[in-house]
Scaffold this motif. Structure first.
Motif, PDB file in Angstrom:
ATOM      1  N   CYS A 157      45.076  36.544 -38.328  1.00 32.42           N
ATOM      2  CA  CYS A 157      46.171  35.988 -37.532  1.00 32.42           C
ATOM      3  C   CYS A 157      47.056  35.135 -38.446  1.00 32.42           C
ATOM      4  O   CYS A 157      46.632  34.698 -39.512  1.00 32.42           O
ATOM      5  N   HIS A 158      48.279  34.918 -38.043  1.00 32.31           N
ATOM      6  CA  HIS A 158      49.216  34.187 -38.900  1.00 32.31           C
ATOM      7  C   HIS A 158      48.651  32.805 -39.231  1.00 32.31           C
ATOM      8  O   HIS A 158      48.135  32.107 -38.356  1.00 32.31           O
ATOM      9  N   PRO A 159      48.726  32.388 -40.498  1.00 40.42           N
ATOM     10  CA  PRO A 159      48.109  31.100 -40.884  1.00 40.42           C
ATOM     11  C   PRO A 159      48.664  29.909 -40.118  1.00 40.42           C
ATOM     12  O   PRO A 159      47.948  28.934 -39.878  1.00 40.42           O
ATOM     13  N   LEU A 160      49.928  29.969 -39.700  1.00 45.34           N
ATOM     14  CA  LEU A 160      50.488  28.829 -38.988  1.00 45.34           C
ATOM     15  C   LEU A 160      50.003  28.759 -37.547  1.00 45.34           C
ATOM     16  O   LEU A 160      49.948  27.679 -36.950  1.00 45.34           O
ATOM     17  N   VAL A 161      49.641  29.902 -36.976  1.00 46.21           N
ATOM     18  CA  VAL A 161      48.996  29.891 -35.659  1.00 46.21           C
ATOM     19  C   VAL A 161      47.637  29.209 -35.776  1.00 46.21           C
ATOM     20  O   VAL A 161      47.279  28.353 -34.953  1.00 46.21           O
ATOM     21  N   LYS A 162      46.912  29.558 -36.831  1.00 48.45           N
ATOM     22  CA  LYS A 162      45.592  28.943 -37.021  1.00 48.45           C
ATOM     23  C   LYS A 162      45.720  27.451 -37.332  1.00 48.45           C
ATOM     24  O   LYS A 162      44.910  26.644 -36.873  1.00 48.45           O
ATOM     25  N   ARG A 163      46.752  27.084 -38.096  1.00 53.18           N
ATOM     26  CA  ARG A 163      46.942  25.659 -38.389  1.00 53.18           C
ATOM     27  C   ARG A 163      47.192  24.865 -37.112  1.00 53.18           C
ATOM     28  O   ARG A 163      46.614  23.786 -36.920  1.00 53.18           O
ATOM     29  N   SER A 164      48.035  25.373 -36.233  1.00 53.39           N
ATOM     30  CA  SER A 164      48.293  24.663 -34.980  1.00 53.39           C
ATOM     31  C   SER A 164      47.065  24.667 -34.080  1.00 53.39           C
ATOM     32  O   SER A 164      46.832  23.716 -33.324  1.00 53.39           O
ATOM     33  N   ALA A 165      46.254  25.732 -34.148  1.00 55.08           N
ATOM     34  CA  ALA A 165      44.997  25.759 -33.396  1.00 55.08           C
ATOM     35  C   ALA A 165      44.070  24.646 -33.878  1.00 55.08           C
ATOM     36  O   ALA A 165      43.419  23.963 -33.064  1.00 55.08           O
ATOM     37  N   ILE A 166      44.013  24.438 -35.190  1.00 55.74           N
ATOM     38  CA  ILE A 166      43.187  23.361 -35.747  1.00 55.74           C
ATOM     39  C   ILE A 166      43.681  22.007 -35.260  1.00 55.74           C
ATOM     40  O   ILE A 166      42.891  21.113 -34.925  1.00 55.74           O
ATOM     41  N   LYS A 167      45.004  21.837 -35.176  1.00 56.76           N
ATOM     42  CA  LYS A 167      45.559  20.569 -34.698  1.00 56.76           C
ATOM     43  C   LYS A 167      45.180  20.313 -33.239  1.00 56.76           C
ATOM     44  O   LYS A 167      44.915  19.170 -32.846  1.00 56.76           O
ATOM     45  N   VAL A 168      45.165  21.374 -32.435  1.00 54.48           N
ATOM     46  CA  VAL A 168      44.741  21.215 -31.040  1.00 54.48           C
ATOM     47  C   VAL A 168      43.282  20.778 -30.989  1.00 54.48           C
ATOM     48  O   VAL A 168      42.923  19.839 -30.261  1.00 54.48           O
ATOM     49  N   LEU A 169      42.417  21.448 -31.754  1.00 51.51           N
ATOM     50  CA  LEU A 169      40.995  21.078 -31.787  1.00 51.51           C
ATOM     51  C   LEU A 169      40.822  19.639 -32.269  1.00 51.51           C
ATOM     52  O   LEU A 169      39.965  18.898 -31.765  1.00 51.51           O
ATOM     53  N   HIS A 170      41.612  19.259 -33.250  1.00 47.38           N
ATOM     54  CA  HIS A 170      41.598  17.883 -33.758  1.00 47.38           C
ATOM     55  C   HIS A 170      41.805  16.898 -32.606  1.00 47.38           C
ATOM     56  O   HIS A 170      41.076  15.897 -32.475  1.00 47.38           O
ATOM     57  N   HIS A 171      42.784  17.171 -31.747  1.00 48.83           N
ATOM     58  CA  HIS A 171      43.105  16.262 -30.645  1.00 48.83           C
ATOM     59  C   HIS A 171      42.135  16.400 -29.462  1.00 48.83           C
ATOM     60  O   HIS A 171      42.205  15.598 -28.530  1.00 48.83           O
ATOM     61  N   LEU A 172      41.260  17.391 -29.521  1.00 47.57           N
ATOM     62  CA  LEU A 172      40.251  17.557 -28.464  1.00 47.57           C
ATOM     63  C   LEU A 172      38.880  17.083 -28.934  1.00 47.57           C
ATOM     64  O   LEU A 172      37.861  17.400 -28.319  1.00 47.57           O
ATOM     65  N   SER A 173      38.841  16.288 -30.003  1.00 47.39           N
ATOM     66  CA  SER A 173      37.563  15.911 -30.612  1.00 47.39           C
ATOM     67  C   SER A 173      36.671  15.122 -29.649  1.00 47.39           C
ATOM     68  O   SER A 173      35.444  15.271 -29.683  1.00 47.39           O
ATOM     69  N   ASP A 174      37.262  14.310 -28.786  1.00 47.18           N
ATOM     70  CA  ASP A 174      36.427  13.564 -27.822  1.00 47.18           C
ATOM     71  C   ASP A 174      35.766  14.519 -26.831  1.00 47.18           C
ATOM     72  O   ASP A 174      34.602  14.328 -26.454  1.00 47.18           O
ATOM     73  N   TRP A 175      36.505  15.541 -26.383  1.00 50.01           N
ATOM     74  CA  TRP A 175      35.911  16.529 -25.485  1.00 50.01           C
ATOM     75  C   TRP A 175      34.813  17.304 -26.209  1.00 50.01           C
ATOM     76  O   TRP A 175      33.741  17.567 -25.633  1.00 50.01           O
ATOM     77  N   ILE A 176      35.046  17.658 -27.450  1.00 50.77           N
ATOM     78  CA  ILE A 176      34.044  18.386 -28.238  1.00 50.77           C
ATOM     79  C   ILE A 176      32.775  17.542 -28.368  1.00 50.77           C
ATOM     80  O   ILE A 176      31.659  18.055 -28.272  1.00 50.77           O
ATOM     81  N   ASN A 177      32.929  16.236 -28.547  1.00 50.89           N
ATOM     82  CA  ASN A 177      31.776  15.344 -28.625  1.00 50.89           C
ATOM     83  C   ASN A 177      30.965  15.360 -27.335  1.00 50.89           C
ATOM     84  O   ASN A 177      29.739  15.239 -27.347  1.00 50.89           O
ATOM     85  N   SER A 178      31.644  15.529 -26.212  1.00 52.03           N
ATOM     86  CA  SER A 178      30.959  15.557 -24.913  1.00 52.03           C
ATOM     87  C   SER A 178      30.337  16.913 -24.616  1.00 52.03           C
ATOM     88  O   SER A 178      29.596  17.044 -23.636  1.00 52.03           O
ATOM     89  N   HIS A 179      30.613  17.908 -25.430  1.00 52.24           N
ATOM     90  CA  HIS A 179      30.093  19.258 -25.235  1.00 52.24           C
ATOM     91  C   HIS A 179      29.482  19.717 -26.552  1.00 52.24           C
ATOM     92  O   HIS A 179      30.101  20.428 -27.349  1.00 52.24           O
ATOM     93  N   GLN A 180      28.251  19.268 -26.756  1.00 48.11           N
ATOM     94  CA  GLN A 180      27.595  19.387 -28.052  1.00 48.11           C
ATOM     95  C   GLN A 180      27.508  20.827 -28.550  1.00 48.11           C
ATOM     96  O   GLN A 180      27.500  21.076 -29.756  1.00 48.11           O
ATOM     97  N   GLU A 181      27.466  21.774 -27.623  1.00 50.13           N
ATOM     98  CA  GLU A 181      27.334  23.168 -28.044  1.00 50.13           C
ATOM     99  C   GLU A 181      28.562  23.673 -28.801  1.00 50.13           C
ATOM    100  O   GLU A 181      28.505  24.711 -29.470  1.00 50.13           O
ATOM    101  N   THR A 182      29.667  22.936 -28.709  1.00 50.95           N
ATOM    102  CA  THR A 182      30.891  23.377 -29.400  1.00 50.95           C
ATOM    103  C   THR A 182      31.017  22.786 -30.801  1.00 50.95           C
ATOM    104  O   THR A 182      31.847  23.243 -31.591  1.00 50.95           O
ATOM    105  N   ILE A 183      30.224  21.765 -31.121  1.00 50.81           N
ATOM    106  CA  ILE A 183      30.391  21.078 -32.406  1.00 50.81           C
ATOM    107  C   ILE A 183      30.179  22.025 -33.572  1.00 50.81           C
ATOM    108  O   ILE A 183      30.998  22.096 -34.503  1.00 50.81           O
ATOM    109  N   ASP A 184      29.075  22.761 -33.544  1.00 54.70           N
ATOM    110  CA  ASP A 184      28.749  23.646 -34.670  1.00 54.70           C
ATOM    111  C   ASP A 184      29.810  24.721 -34.895  1.00 54.70           C
ATOM    112  O   ASP A 184      30.311  24.860 -36.015  1.00 54.70           O
ATOM    113  N   PRO A 185      30.208  25.494 -33.869  1.00 53.98           N
ATOM    114  CA  PRO A 185      31.235  26.511 -34.124  1.00 53.98           C
ATOM    115  C   PRO A 185      32.587  25.940 -34.543  1.00 53.98           C
ATOM    116  O   PRO A 185      33.299  26.552 -35.344  1.00 53.98           O
ATOM    117  N   VAL A 186      32.936  24.755 -34.032  1.00 50.31           N
ATOM    118  CA  VAL A 186      34.218  24.153 -34.406  1.00 50.31           C
ATOM    119  C   VAL A 186      34.215  23.758 -35.883  1.00 50.31           C
ATOM    120  O   VAL A 186      35.172  24.032 -36.624  1.00 50.31           O
TER     121      VAL A 186
END
Length: 374
Positions: free
Chosen positions: A205-234
């Motif tokens: 996929c286009h690298p800039l799509v992936k870069r913006s996807a990473i930024k979204v995950l970055h801002h969802l870090s508190d939710w990821i912390n509350s859902h431990q099963e997502t930490i490893d794949p992220v």
């Protein structure tokens, strides 16, 4: 309002100067009558249809004309914030929805833009500055009127469309990352769907799509912390992204954010993965800033390991940094600087056991460097 057809005609023939002059007239009018619009939105000078002028300028397609409206949007949001009855906001929600959709269109990259300018987010570039400063600040301040959740949902639906260009998908993700911090745990199902979608992005996929996807995950870090099963794949997703020259800086920042938010739940196995990245930093072409971010992430992971593992883990990290410096630099000249740098880079703060970590750095440092001077 009689000038709206004239504005549209100027847009149709690409007469930018006349469009700009008309937009200035529209903004002067709206700036004078915003209070009337709120007081009596259905008649006279306060007619709600006057706000169509704002939407016309946003939909013109020029970032310069679009940006001329931003002060008016801000002023309107400030006035609406003072309204005591929430139900009185309802007539304005659709206008702010159209602002959001207009921003999605204006934030789309031109496919012909030089990729280096986009990747480096050069703020000397007008479009990059428009996106990363002007649009970010505006939407962050005003989208509560339409709703951060509604914005997120609408952009997600755009992202899921099968006929998107990469610029459309990337712009949707960019808008989502602006409002992601405002989402609540009650929207967990929606966020979970998005996280799964982002983690399934193909390598091609286009690298800039992936870069913006990473930024979204970055801002969802508190939710990821509350859902431990997502930490490893992220984290694995971000470590893999470090190998892409065009997104490695965003990936490093994302790793730091996840390690900070999830520091009490992160598994020791991620230490090995990040340590291997650190060992390959030169081969990967990581910047000094990215290396420092990885060091801080490692310090964060170590801070939550059993005490009997502290020294061995920290020894590996400190030795990797000190050894090449010691080989080429006289101890008497820079040893203090090396120690100070190691302490500042490994201090992720605020993390648990940070004082113990810094104490161990000093001990290990003495073993690795001071001993060899004797």
């Amino acid at each position: 309002m009689a000038l709206r057809p004239v504005f549209q005609a100027c847009k149709d023939v690409d007469d930018f100067e006349r469009s700009k002059s008309l937009a200035k007239c529209f903004m002067s009018y709206l700036d004078s009558y915003l209070a009337f619009i709120l007081k009596d939105p259905d008649s006279g000078f306060g007619n709600m249809s006057s706000l169509e002028l704002l939407v016309d300028c946003i939909n013109h397609g020029s970032i310069k004309i679009g940006e001329m409206t931003f002060d008016i949007w801000d002023n309107l949001a400030e006035l609406l914030e003072r309204i005591p009855q929430p139900e009185m906001l309802e007539p304005f929600r659709s206008i702010f929805r159209r602002l959001m959709l207009g921003m999605w269109k204006l934030c789309q990259y031109d496919k012909d833009t030089q990729l280096d300018v986009i990747v480096n987010e050069d703020h000397n570039n007008d479009f990059v500055r428009f996106r990363t400063v002007s649009v970010y600040e505006l939407l962050h301040d005003v989208m509560w009127i339409y709703g951060e959740l509604e914005t997120f949902q609408e952009m997600f639906q755009i992202l899921l469309r099968s006929d998107n260009t990469w610029t459309e998908s990337e712009s949707a993700l960019y808008i989502m990352h602006i409002v992601a911090d405002e989402l609540r745990e009650s929207q967990s199902e929606l966020i979970g769907q998005l996280v799964r979608t982002l983690l399934s992005l193909q390598d091609n996929c286009h690298p800039l799509v992936k870069r913006s996807a990473i930024k979204v995950l970055h801002h969802l870090s508190d939710w990821i912390n509350s859902h431990q099963e997502t930490i490893d794949p992220v984290i694995r997703f971000m470590i893999t992204s470090l190998r892409n020259d065009r997104i490695k800086s965003a990936a490093a920042s994302g790793i730091q954010s996840i390690c900070f938010s999830c520091q009490k739940k992160i598994h020791i196995s991620h230490f090995e993965g990040l340590f291997q990245v650190l060992q390959s930093a030169e081969e990967l072409g990581l910047s000094n800033e990215s290396v420092i971010v990885i060091l801080k992430a490692l310090g964060c992971i170590i801070s939550h390991q059993p005490a009997d593992k502290y020294e061995s883990l920290m020894s590996n990290v400190v030795a990797l940094q000190v050894k090449p410096l010691h080989e080429v630099t006289p101890y008497c000249v820079v040893s203090g600087s090396i120690y100070a740098t190691l302490c500042s880079n490994l201090y992720f703060g605020p993390v648990d056991n940070s004082a113990a970590i810094l104490y161990l750095v000093s001990i290990i440092y003495d073993k690795l460097v001071c001993r060899s001077v004797e």
